[in-house]
Motif scaffolding. Structure first.
Motif, mmCIF file in Angstrom:
data_model
loop_
_atom_site.group_PDB
_atom_site.id
_atom_site.type_symbol
_atom_site.label_atom_id
_atom_site.label_comp_id
_atom_site.label_asym_id
_atom_site.label_seq_id
_atom_site.Cartn_x
_atom_site.Cartn_y
_atom_site.Cartn_z
ATOM 1 N N ILE A 208 0.879 -1.175 0.000
ATOM 2 C CA ILE A 208 0.000 0.000 0.000
ATOM 3 C C ILE A 208 0.917 1.226 0.000
ATOM 4 O O ILE A 208 1.805 1.327 0.848
ATOM 5 C CB ILE A 208 -0.925 0.019 1.237
ATOM 6 C CG1 ILE A 208 -1.829 -1.226 1.243
ATOM 7 C CG2 ILE A 208 -1.770 1.288 1.257
ATOM 8 C CD1 ILE A 208 -2.654 -1.391 2.499
ATOM 9 N N VAL A 209 0.742 2.120 -0.958
ATOM 10 C CA VAL A 209 1.600 3.311 -1.026
ATOM 11 C C VAL A 209 1.477 4.061 0.300
ATOM 12 O O VAL A 209 0.370 4.386 0.737
ATOM 13 C CB VAL A 209 1.184 4.221 -2.208
ATOM 14 C CG1 VAL A 209 2.045 5.475 -2.237
ATOM 15 C CG2 VAL A 209 1.300 3.463 -3.530
ATOM 16 N N ALA A 210 2.617 4.316 0.955
ATOM 17 C CA ALA A 210 2.590 4.883 2.307
ATOM 18 C C ALA A 210 2.328 6.377 2.295
ATOM 19 O O ALA A 210 2.874 7.108 1.484
ATOM 20 C CB ALA A 210 3.919 4.587 2.996
ATOM 21 N N TYR A 211 1.473 6.809 3.205
ATOM 22 C CA TYR A 211 1.282 8.239 3.482
ATOM 23 C C TYR A 211 1.917 8.510 4.850
ATOM 24 O O TYR A 211 2.995 9.084 4.944
ATOM 25 C CB TYR A 211 -0.218 8.570 3.434
ATOM 26 C CG TYR A 211 -0.640 9.883 4.061
ATOM 27 C CD1 TYR A 211 0.266 10.913 4.348
ATOM 28 C CD2 TYR A 211 -1.987 10.115 4.372
ATOM 29 C CE1 TYR A 211 -0.144 12.105 4.931
ATOM 30 C CE2 TYR A 211 -2.407 11.304 4.939
ATOM 31 C CZ TYR A 211 -1.474 12.286 5.241
ATOM 32 O OH TYR A 211 -1.901 13.465 5.816
ATOM 33 N N ALA A 212 1.280 8.030 5.931
ATOM 34 C CA ALA A 212 1.853 8.171 7.278
ATOM 35 C C ALA A 212 1.837 6.792 7.919
ATOM 36 O O ALA A 212 0.783 6.301 8.341
ATOM 37 C CB ALA A 212 1.036 9.163 8.095
ATOM 38 N N SER A 213 3.002 6.164 7.958
ATOM 39 C CA SER A 213 3.086 4.728 8.261
ATOM 40 C C SER A 213 2.523 4.329 9.621
ATOM 41 O O SER A 213 2.044 3.212 9.786
ATOM 42 C CB SER A 213 4.533 4.253 8.152
ATOM 43 O OG SER A 213 5.043 4.592 6.888
ATOM 44 N N SER A 214 2.568 5.211 10.603
ATOM 45 C CA SER A 214 2.077 4.827 11.929
ATOM 46 C C SER A 214 0.571 5.050 12.066
ATOM 47 O O SER A 214 -0.016 4.746 13.101
ATOM 48 C CB SER A 214 2.815 5.608 13.027
ATOM 49 O OG SER A 214 2.381 6.951 13.066
ATOM 50 N N LEU A 215 -0.059 5.564 11.013
ATOM 51 C CA LEU A 215 -1.493 5.864 11.046
ATOM 52 C C LEU A 215 -2.282 5.101 9.985
ATOM 53 O O LEU A 215 -3.465 4.803 10.176
ATOM 54 C CB LEU A 215 -1.712 7.367 10.826
ATOM 55 C CG LEU A 215 -1.076 8.321 11.836
ATOM 56 C CD1 LEU A 215 -0.996 9.731 11.260
ATOM 57 C CD2 LEU A 215 -1.837 8.342 13.143
ATOM 58 N N ASP A 216 -1.651 4.797 8.826
ATOM 59 C CA ASP A 216 -2.347 4.165 7.695
ATOM 60 C C ASP A 216 -2.917 2.800 8.091
ATOM 61 O O ASP A 216 -2.233 2.001 8.716
ATOM 62 C CB ASP A 216 -1.380 3.912 6.524
ATOM 63 C CG ASP A 216 -0.748 5.175 5.969
ATOM 64 O OD1 ASP A 216 -1.253 6.268 6.243
ATOM 65 O OD2 ASP A 216 0.270 5.051 5.247
ATOM 66 N N GLN A 217 -4.131 2.523 7.667
ATOM 67 C CA GLN A 217 -4.687 1.183 7.841
ATOM 68 C C GLN A 217 -5.715 0.917 6.746
ATOM 69 O O GLN A 217 -6.528 1.784 6.411
ATOM 70 C CB GLN A 217 -5.328 1.036 9.227
ATOM 71 C CG GLN A 217 -5.743 -0.365 9.611
ATOM 72 C CD GLN A 217 -4.634 -1.420 9.575
ATOM 73 O OE1 GLN A 217 -4.893 -2.606 9.490
ATOM 74 N NE2 GLN A 217 -3.366 -0.999 9.619
ATOM 75 N N ALA A 218 -5.655 -0.284 6.173
ATOM 76 C CA ALA A 218 -6.598 -0.672 5.117
ATOM 77 C C ALA A 218 -7.895 -1.179 5.726
ATOM 78 O O ALA A 218 -7.899 -1.723 6.831
ATOM 79 C CB ALA A 218 -5.979 -1.765 4.258
#
Length: 493
Positions: A208-218
């Motif tokens: 998944i293309v990262a935006y904010a790694s500690s917040l992103d969730q599918a």
């Protein structure tokens, strides 16, 4: 026979098993619907009809052999943030022009392993940065809903606007989406669909293309609560390619649908009553409380005192991580390349031409807060605030609260090109005021349609749960859905 595209995933699954129609017929019905509607709605940015038909034929063969997966023959749309092997994957950004990865994201691979069919890639805000789907390189996706008596184009929310619009307009049976600060739940609320952001770590972020790694969730966007439960079960998994994915068994979420709410304690956070909240949102929230009481739940007032700091803390943490994650897009190996007099000039020109205004704004904010002399004052402080926000939720859960009921959006869907929001980025950021705390704390949050406003546009309610207790959200949301009913836009496209 009912129009095939109007069937929910649960209904289509049963009829496919009963051989009332084939997976190929179902896929063709969706492809036909997309052809007719996408010019008006701009929900898809890339279509994969040949691949879809090939996958549907393979599904028909498995159904005939009695080897069906959990999503056998179900046509889905995929947000353009998920890597799909040899298929357009651009995060709706000019800087990734022509990029087709040689690998598949874990979430989409899980769906294909269960027999799902890919219809194409869905529109979104560029790099998932936005609350209206207007920052996409491919232009805005359009909400299939319209206000009573109006032909004004409305936003479907963001960043997963294409996913929400496609599900609401029946251009796919369900869709993948991602949520960094509300990007599943807010578009679901704007389009009368159901969206769940699972607990951080429940779904793999690999591919998944990262935006904010500690917040992103599918997570999924679906037409109803049951369909969202069916999709999440297939999407979720532990993954050796993502160290933040959690090695816990994935429950059969669908079994939670219809369970009793007796003995359940629902918290109502007083801090979510913000100044200037429209009366319609307040009324809907009170109605949701009543529905849950009627279903047997106990409702209690709670306090989440650090909520007021969530928005500024989020808009430090997320851009900081974005500036780091987006440093890799430089025009050297793939995507857009603008020639320069030397390598530094080429980097600068490629990034200036490739990133849109909103992405540039967030990269610059993020780079600033991470820079020498400002790191402690901004980024470190924001992380400390984040810990306090998380502790607020923990205190509520320790006090016996099982889930929290809150609004999702400060209003119903607004107009495409809204001048007030376009001219003031902070006003646009305030769209996330009810959703970002959930990402900051890594908790699961679900958006369920709960009514229509005075203009006839959908409004949603948000349920927030304990870590990895998505079943509680599904059974509670189902009770709201039973009371509120389902909402479908009148067809104009």
């Amino acid at each position: 026979m009912t129009e095939l595209t109007s069937l929910t995933i649960a209904e289509a699954r049963e009829k496919l098993k009963a051989k009332e129609f084939s997976a190929l017929e179902l896929t063709d019905a969706y492809l036909k619907a997309i052809d007719a509607a996408n010019g008006a709605l701009n929900a898809y940015v890339a279509l994969t009809p040949e691949k879809a038909r090939e996958m549907a034929k393979a599904s028909d063969e498995r159904i005939a052999a009695g080897k069906s997966g959990d999503l056998e023959g179900i046509p889905l749309g995929v947000k353009d943030l998920f890597a799909t092997r040899d298929v357009h994957t651009q995060a709706c950004s000019h800087i990734l022009d022509g990029f087709k990865p040689k690998y598949e994201s874990t979430v989409t691979q899980n769906l294909w392993d269960q027999g799902a069919v890919m219809l194409g890639k869905l529109n979104m805000d560029e790099f998932a940065m936005g609350s209206s789907n207007e920052s996409s390189w491919y232009g805005p996706a359009i909400n299939p809903w319209r206000a009573n008596g109006s032909e004004q184009k409305l936003v479907p929310g963001g960043s997963s606007g294409g996913s929400a619009a496609a599900v609401a307009a029946h251009l796919c049976a369900g869709a993948t989406a991602t949520d960094t600060g509300g990007s599943i739940r807010q578009p679901a609320a704007f389009t009368g669909t159901v969206g769940i952001k699972p607990t951080y770590g429940r779904c793999s972020r690999f591919g998944i293309v990262a935006y904010a790694s500690s917040l992103d969730q599918a997570g999924p966007i679906a037409r109803d609560v049951r369909d969202a439960a069916i999709l999440l079960k297939s999407m979720a998994s532990v993954d050796s390619k993502d160290a933040t994915s959690v090695n816990l068994p994935v429950p059969d979420y669908e079994k939670a649908i219809g369970q009793s709410l007796k003995g359940l304690k629902i918290g109502i956070p007083k801090e979510y009553r913000v100044d200037g909240m429209p009366e319609e949102i307040e009324k809907l929230w009170a109605q949701g409380v009543q529905w849950l009481k009627d279903a047997g739940a106990e409702v209690v007032d709670i306090s989440l005192p650090h909520t007021k700091y969530a928005l500024p803390a989020y808009y430090i943490v997320a851009p900081a991580e974005a500036s780091s994650n987006l440093a890799r897009y430089d025009g050297v190996r793939y995507g857009l390349r603008v020639d320069g007099k030397d390598i530094a000039d080429m980097y600068e020109k490629s990034r200036a031409a490739g990133f849109g205004k909103e992405v540039q704004r967030r990269i610059m904010v993020g780079t600033y807060v991470l820079s020498a002399g400002y790191y402690d004052a901004y980024y470190l402080k924001a992380q400390k605030v984040r810990t306090l926000i998380k502790r607020d939720f923990e205190d509520a859960f320790h006090a016996g609260v099982d889930a929290i009921l809150a609004p999702i959006t400060p209003s119903s869907a607004f107009a495409v090109g809204d001048e007030e929001l376009a001219s003031d980025p902070v006003k646009m950021y305030l769209q996330d005021v009810f959703t970002i705390t959930v990402n900051m704390a890594g908790l699961p949050g679900l958006s369920v349609p709960a009514g229509l406003d005075g203009k006839g546009l959908p409004l949603g309610l948000q349920l927030i749960g304990k870590p990895f207790e998505e079943e509680t959200l599904f059974k509670t949301a189902h009770a709201i859905e039973q009371a509120a009913g389902k909402f479908t836009p009148a067809k104009w496209w």
